[in-house]
Design an enzyme around this catalytic site. Structure first.
Site, short mmCIF file in Angstrom:
data_model
loop_
_atom_site.label_atom_id
_atom_site.label_comp_id
_atom_site.label_asym_id
_atom_site.label_seq_id
_atom_site.Cartn_x
_atom_site.Cartn_y
_atom_site.Cartn_z
N SER A 298 -82.45 -39.43 -50.17
CA SER A 298 -83.61 -38.86 -50.86
C SER A 298 -83.50 -37.35 -51.08
O SER A 298 -84.06 -36.83 -52.05
CB SER A 298 -84.89 -39.19 -50.10
OG SER A 298 -84.77 -38.87 -48.73
N HIS B 157 -85.78 -33.02 -48.17
CA HIS B 157 -86.32 -33.16 -49.52
C HIS B 157 -86.50 -31.79 -50.18
O HIS B 157 -86.14 -31.59 -51.35
CB HIS B 157 -87.68 -33.88 -49.47
CG HIS B 157 -87.58 -35.28 -48.99
ND1 HIS B 157 -88.69 -36.05 -48.72
CD2 HIS B 157 -86.52 -36.07 -48.71
CE1 HIS B 157 -88.32 -37.24 -48.31
NE2 HIS B 157 -87.00 -37.28 -48.29
#
Length: 269
Positions: free
Chosen positions: A196, A249
């Site tokens: 991610s 992230h």
């Protein structure tokens, strides 16, 4: 006007059907025979409109709307009863994207067979072992986790690789993996994994590249970008039902934005 190839069919029949349907929608699509395949091409600025139409066509190619469009072009086309399919060559045009999908799936299979062994080998628990600064991106801890990440990786990675080249996707992937993994390790610890952080880098790159170029080449709208930022913020607020590598992230997003600025400063994206 520069035409960009966007799909190849094994048969000219579905290619002609879809081309006629696009023409009925006011879109410009050209056919080109390449050996046993028929390739379709369109202006770059129309690809974002054509893509959802193509997905719908591949799902239900025998729908009456396509014959109706062919009739408008003064021809009726007999379909073979087979669904048109993208050739394997389409995957080969995005080798880096496909390779990462394969690696992630193989590692996930390893995790199902020996969860502890896979995690111990690939987590960033031993910073002196250089490969561990990259390998956490291959680890996923649930089916939802891997499916979500691979869907976005394949969609955005393929677009970047086909438009800007494999070398850029490799550089973007490795640099965002290093930054996101390093940031997460420094601020939280080594107990994390997932693609991610890199996916956020691809989001950031695609969104800002289109903004800087003033054109829509990538499938990242302002609304989607806002949702991803909201998701990032909710992760930091710790109100979600899943544990997320929030710093990874953020690091990935920052890396993607930096790459977009660097690329735009050298040439139009």
């Amino acid at each position: 006007m520069t035409m960009h190839k966007f799909v190849a069919f094994e048969s000219a029949i579905p290619a002609r059907l879809f081309a006629d349907y696009c023409t009925s929608k006011g879109l410009q699509v050209e056919l080109e025979q390449e050996g046993q395949t028929t390739t379709l091409a369109a202006p770059a600025e129309q690809l974002s409109q054509i893509e959802p139409l193509l997905k719908q066509f591949l799902t239900e190619p025998d729908h009456a709307r396509y014959q109706a469009a062919a009739w408008q072009q003064s021809r009726t086309i007999a379909t073979s009863g087979k669904r048109p399919s993208l050739r394997w060559s389409q995957l080969l045009q995005s080798p880096v994207t496909s390779l990462i999908v394969l690696l992630v799936c193989l590692i996930y299979l390893w995790q199902q067979l020996s969860f502890q062994a896979a995690n111990s080998a690939l987590m960033l628990t031993e910073p002196a072992q250089i490969w561990r600064w990259i390998t956490p991106i291959l680890l996923h801890f649930s089916l939802t986790h891997i499916v979500f990440n691979l869907c976005w990786w394949f969609l955005l990675g393929q677009k970047i690789e086909q438009r800007a080249g494999s070398a850029l996707l490799i550089q973007l992937t490795l640099s965002s993996a290093l930054l996101s993994n390093g940031l997460q390790l420094a601020l939280v610890g080594p107990d994390f994994g997932g693609l991610s952080g890199v996916v956020y880098a691809l989001f950031g790159y695609c969104w800002l590249s289109d903004k800087l170029a003033g054109k829509h080449h990538y499938p990242v709208t302002d609304g989607l970008a806002a949702f991803m930022l909201l998701w990032l913020a909710l992760g930091f607020m710790d109100v979600l039902w899943v544990n997320m590598a929030n710093w990874a992230h953020l690091g990935g997003l920052a890396c993607g934005l930096i790459w977009a600025v660097l690329r735009h400063s050298k040439q139009p994206v």
